[in-house]
Design a protein around this motif. Structure first.
Motif, PDB file in Angstrom:
ATOM      1  N   PRO A 161       0.826  -1.207   0.000  1.00 33.10           N
ATOM      2  CA  PRO A 161       0.000   0.000   0.000  1.00 33.10           C
ATOM      3  C   PRO A 161       0.858   1.255   0.000  1.00 33.10           C
ATOM      4  O   PRO A 161       2.004   1.240   0.455  1.00 33.10           O
ATOM      5  CB  PRO A 161      -0.776  -0.115   1.317  1.00 33.10           C
ATOM      6  N   GLU A 162       0.283   2.331  -0.488  1.00 29.83           N
ATOM      7  CA  GLU A 162       0.943   3.625  -0.364  1.00 29.83           C
ATOM      8  C   GLU A 162       0.709   4.219   1.014  1.00 29.83           C
ATOM      9  O   GLU A 162       1.532   4.998   1.509  1.00 29.83           O
ATOM     10  CB  GLU A 162       0.429   4.584  -1.441  1.00 29.83           C
ATOM     11  N   VAL A 163      -0.428   3.865   1.624  1.00 34.49           N
ATOM     12  CA  VAL A 163      -0.772   4.366   2.954  1.00 34.49           C
ATOM     13  C   VAL A 163      -1.054   3.178   3.863  1.00 34.49           C
ATOM     14  O   VAL A 163      -1.892   2.326   3.548  1.00 34.49           O
ATOM     15  CB  VAL A 163      -2.015   5.281   2.918  1.00 34.49           C
ATOM     16  N   LEU A 164      -0.363   3.137   5.000  1.00 33.94           N
ATOM     17  CA  LEU A 164      -0.569   2.107   6.011  1.00 33.94           C
ATOM     18  C   LEU A 164      -1.187   2.777   7.229  1.00 33.94           C
ATOM     19  O   LEU A 164      -0.578   3.668   7.827  1.00 33.94           O
ATOM     20  CB  LEU A 164       0.758   1.445   6.368  1.00 33.94           C
ATOM     21  N   VAL A 165      -2.406   2.368   7.597  1.00 35.30           N
ATOM     22  CA  VAL A 165      -3.135   2.965   8.717  1.00 35.30           C
ATOM     23  C   VAL A 165      -3.131   1.964   9.862  1.00 35.30           C
ATOM     24  O   VAL A 165      -3.605   0.827   9.706  1.00 35.30           O
ATOM     25  CB  VAL A 165      -4.577   3.317   8.312  1.00 35.30           C
ATOM     26  N   LEU A 166      -2.619   2.374  11.019  1.00 33.33           N
ATOM     27  CA  LEU A 166      -2.437   1.478  12.155  1.00 33.33           C
ATOM     28  C   LEU A 166      -3.224   1.985  13.357  1.00 33.33           C
ATOM     29  O   LEU A 166      -3.088   3.142  13.757  1.00 33.33           O
ATOM     30  CB  LEU A 166      -0.952   1.397  12.526  1.00 33.33           C
ATOM     31  N   ASP A 167      -4.028   1.102  13.943  1.00 37.87           N
ATOM     32  CA  ASP A 167      -4.815   1.451  15.116  1.00 37.87           C
ATOM     33  C   ASP A 167      -4.080   0.976  16.367  1.00 37.87           C
ATOM     34  O   ASP A 167      -3.974  -0.237  16.616  1.00 37.87           O
ATOM     35  CB  ASP A 167      -6.198   0.788  15.035  1.00 37.87           C
ATOM     36  N   GLU A 168      -3.537   1.918  17.137  1.00 32.19           N
ATOM     37  CA  GLU A 168      -2.824   1.627  18.385  1.00 32.19           C
ATOM     38  C   GLU A 168      -1.803   0.492  18.210  1.00 32.19           C
ATOM     39  O   GLU A 168      -1.843  -0.519  18.923  1.00 32.19           O
ATOM     40  CB  GLU A 168      -3.826   1.254  19.486  1.00 32.19           C
ATOM     41  N   PRO A 169      -0.849   0.625  17.292  1.00 30.88           N
ATOM     42  CA  PRO A 169       0.056  -0.492  17.009  1.00 30.88           C
ATOM     43  C   PRO A 169       0.993  -0.848  18.160  1.00 30.88           C
ATOM     44  O   PRO A 169       1.469  -1.979  18.222  1.00 30.88           O
ATOM     45  CB  PRO A 169       0.852   0.004  15.796  1.00 30.88           C
ATOM     46  N   THR A 170       1.269   0.099  19.069  1.00 26.88           N
ATOM     47  CA  THR A 170       2.196  -0.193  20.158  1.00 26.88           C
ATOM     48  C   THR A 170       1.484  -0.630  21.432  1.00 26.88           C
ATOM     49  O   THR A 170       2.152  -0.971  22.416  1.00 26.88           O
ATOM     50  CB  THR A 170       3.069   1.038  20.478  1.00 26.88           C
ATOM     51  N   ALA A 171       0.147  -0.642  21.433  1.00 26.77           N
ATOM     52  CA  ALA A 171      -0.598  -1.032  22.633  1.00 26.77           C
ATOM     53  C   ALA A 171      -0.291  -2.491  22.980  1.00 26.77           C
ATOM     54  O   ALA A 171      -0.316  -3.367  22.123  1.00 26.77           O
ATOM     55  CB  ALA A 171      -2.099  -0.850  22.406  1.00 26.77           C
ATOM     56  N   GLY A 172       0.016  -2.733  24.244  1.00 27.96           N
ATOM     57  CA  GLY A 172       0.279  -4.088  24.709  1.00 27.96           C
ATOM     58  C   GLY A 172       1.696  -4.573  24.500  1.00 27.96           C
ATOM     59  O   GLY A 172       2.027  -5.697  24.900  1.00 27.96           O
ATOM     60  N   LEU A 173       2.546  -3.748  23.880  1.00 26.66           N
ATOM     61  CA  LEU A 173       3.933  -4.152  23.657  1.00 26.66           C
ATOM     62  C   LEU A 173       4.817  -3.691  24.817  1.00 26.66           C
ATOM     63  O   LEU A 173       4.588  -2.631  25.401  1.00 26.66           O
ATOM     64  CB  LEU A 173       4.462  -3.556  22.353  1.00 26.66           C
ATOM     65  N   ASP A 174       5.838  -4.496  25.145  1.00 27.64           N
ATOM     66  CA  ASP A 174       6.805  -4.055  26.146  1.00 27.64           C
ATOM     67  C   ASP A 174       7.734  -3.022  25.502  1.00 27.64           C
ATOM     68  O   ASP A 174       7.696  -2.817  24.278  1.00 27.64           O
ATOM     69  CB  ASP A 174       7.585  -5.244  26.719  1.00 27.64           C
ATOM     70  N   PRO A 175       8.556  -2.319  26.306  1.00 33.03           N
ATOM     71  CA  PRO A 175       9.393  -1.251  25.729  1.00 33.03           C
ATOM     72  C   PRO A 175      10.276  -1.704  24.583  1.00 33.03           C
ATOM     73  O   PRO A 175      10.408  -0.994  23.572  1.00 33.03           O
ATOM     74  CB  PRO A 175      10.219  -0.770  26.928  1.00 33.03           C
ATOM     75  N   ASP A 176      10.869  -2.900  24.691  1.00 32.59           N
ATOM     76  CA  ASP A 176      11.721  -3.382  23.601  1.00 32.59           C
ATOM     77  C   ASP A 176      10.894  -3.654  22.349  1.00 32.59           C
ATOM     78  O   ASP A 176      11.300  -3.298  21.235  1.00 32.59           O
ATOM     79  CB  ASP A 176      12.455  -4.658  24.031  1.00 32.59           C
ATOM     80  N   GLY A 177       9.726  -4.271  22.527  1.00 31.47           N
ATOM     81  CA  GLY A 177       8.861  -4.537  21.382  1.00 31.47           C
ATOM     82  C   GLY A 177       8.404  -3.260  20.720  1.00 31.47           C
ATOM     83  O   GLY A 177       8.303  -3.186  19.486  1.00 31.47           O
ATOM     84  N   ARG A 178       8.118  -2.249  21.537  1.00 28.25           N
ATOM     85  CA  ARG A 178       7.700  -0.963  20.980  1.00 28.25           C
ATOM     86  C   ARG A 178       8.809  -0.347  20.148  1.00 28.25           C
ATOM     87  O   ARG A 178       8.576   0.126  19.029  1.00 28.25           O
ATOM     88  CB  ARG A 178       7.303  -0.012  22.106  1.00 28.25           C
ATOM     89  N   GLU A 179      10.034  -0.332  20.684  1.00 31.93           N
ATOM     90  CA  GLU A 179      11.147   0.280  19.950  1.00 31.93           C
ATOM     91  C   GLU A 179      11.435  -0.471  18.660  1.00 31.93           C
ATOM     92  O   GLU A 179      11.723   0.143  17.630  1.00 31.93           O
ATOM     93  CB  GLU A 179      12.398   0.309  20.845  1.00 31.93           C
ATOM     94  N   ARG A 180      11.341  -1.782  18.690  1.00 27.84           N
ATOM     95  CA  ARG A 180      11.571  -2.573  17.470  1.00 27.84           C
ATOM     96  C   ARG A 180      10.503  -2.281  16.423  1.00 27.84           C
ATOM     97  O   ARG A 180      10.798  -2.169  15.228  1.00 27.84           O
ATOM     98  CB  ARG A 180      11.601  -4.061  17.813  1.00 27.84           C
ATOM     99  N   LEU A 181       9.251  -2.151  16.870  1.00 26.80           N
ATOM    100  CA  LEU A 181       8.180  -1.861  15.923  1.00 26.80           C
ATOM    101  C   LEU A 181       8.348  -0.475  15.320  1.00 26.80           C
ATOM    102  O   LEU A 181       8.174  -0.279  14.116  1.00 26.80           O
ATOM    103  CB  LEU A 181       6.818  -1.980  16.608  1.00 26.80           C
TER     104      LEU A 181
END
Length: 290
Positions: A161-181
């Protein structure tokens, strides 16, 4: 004359059956190459807006446009829309259904009727982009929460896609998972994907986004993230607090530790580095007789 927005809602209104208006006369646009954070209180219409952008819902009034052209809600028009805009919902379990990671990621490209070789190439590309190539044959029910998030995003990325729409993509992730995402999303942006992220996290929005869109009872207000997230009046109407980074920057400016066009620290680590730099700087001049 400026280029038309990549995707836009013009005077769009929407109500669920027998319910009050969720959005009314909304003007909203996504500009190519600009990361955009969408913020607002629960019930403000963020999820509805994202579903309107991706074609999951159709506005009761107004229109959705792609590069200035109205979207037709027939098979051809929706295919054009869904190969341009992909939505990833908050809970990956609402999106994953195939037996394995690779099978799930291949679903969208297969539905486009692409040749098998093209489908395999897209799956490999998406798994690599999300750093889950080693999980290709893993049953989806054996994935961790973070791995399921990445698999859901990979399924959207495989549609290119040209546009990727994400709904709360970091919710529920630990700090390392968030930074990797976030690092992964940065790579997608560098590759030409325009990313829109709905979030309640004002600190994340300030750190990550070029622009911020605040949904308030009076409509949506969009502008550069650093400016929009410093507007306490808009934040109050959107049910949001002042970001930590803005509050710290104001304190440091008041004390003369940040000046001019320089931005203040946006993370505790940046604040610690600034404090360390000042601690290592020249101290006060010695007094006579010292």
């Amino acid at each position: 004359m400026s280029e038309p927005a990549l995707v836009a809602l013009r005077k769009a209104s929407f109500s669920y059956e027998d319910g009050p208006p969720v959005l009314s006369g909304l003007d909203f646009e996504v500009r190519e190459g600009r990361t955009l954070a969408l913020l607002g209180r629960n019930g403000s219409g963020k999820t509805t807006l994202m579903r309107l952008l991706s074609g999951g819902l159709r506005p009761d009034a107004g229109e959705l446009t792609l590069r200035g052209r109205p979207v037709a809600y027939d098979r051809k028009g929706l295919t054009r829309l869904r190969t341009t805009v992909q939505l990833v919902v908050q809970d990956p379990d609402d999106q994953l259904f195939a037996a394995s990671v690779a099978q799930d990621v291949s679903f969208g490209p297969l539905n486009l009727g692409l040749p098998d070789a093209e489908v395999r190439a897209r799956v490999d590309e998406a798994l690599t982009a999300l750093d889950i190539g080693h999980l290709a044959d893993r049953p989806t029910h054996l994935l961790s929460y973070g791995q399921r998030k990445r698999t859901a995003i990979a399924g959207a990325v495989a549609m290119r896609p040209e546009v990727l729409v994400l709904d709360e993509p970091t919710a529920g992730l630990d700090p390392d998972g968030r930074e990797r995402l976030l690092a992964t999303l940065g790579g997608l942006c560098e590759g030409g994907t325009t990313v829109v992220m709905a979030t309640h996290d004002v600190d994340l929005a300030l750190l990550w986004a070029d622009d911020a869109a605040l949904l308030t009872p009076d409509g949506v207000r969009t502008g550069p993230a650093s400016a929009m997230l410093a507007r306490t009046d808009l934040l109050h109407r959107a049910g949001l607090r002042l970001p930590w980074g803005i509050a710290v920057e104001r304190l440091l400016r008041a004390r003369g530790l940040v000046s001019g066009a320089a931005a203040g620290p946006r993370t505790p680590e940046e604040l610690a580095a600034l404090a360390h730099a000042h601690a290592d700087g020249p101290g006060p001049a010695p007094t006579a007789g010292a």
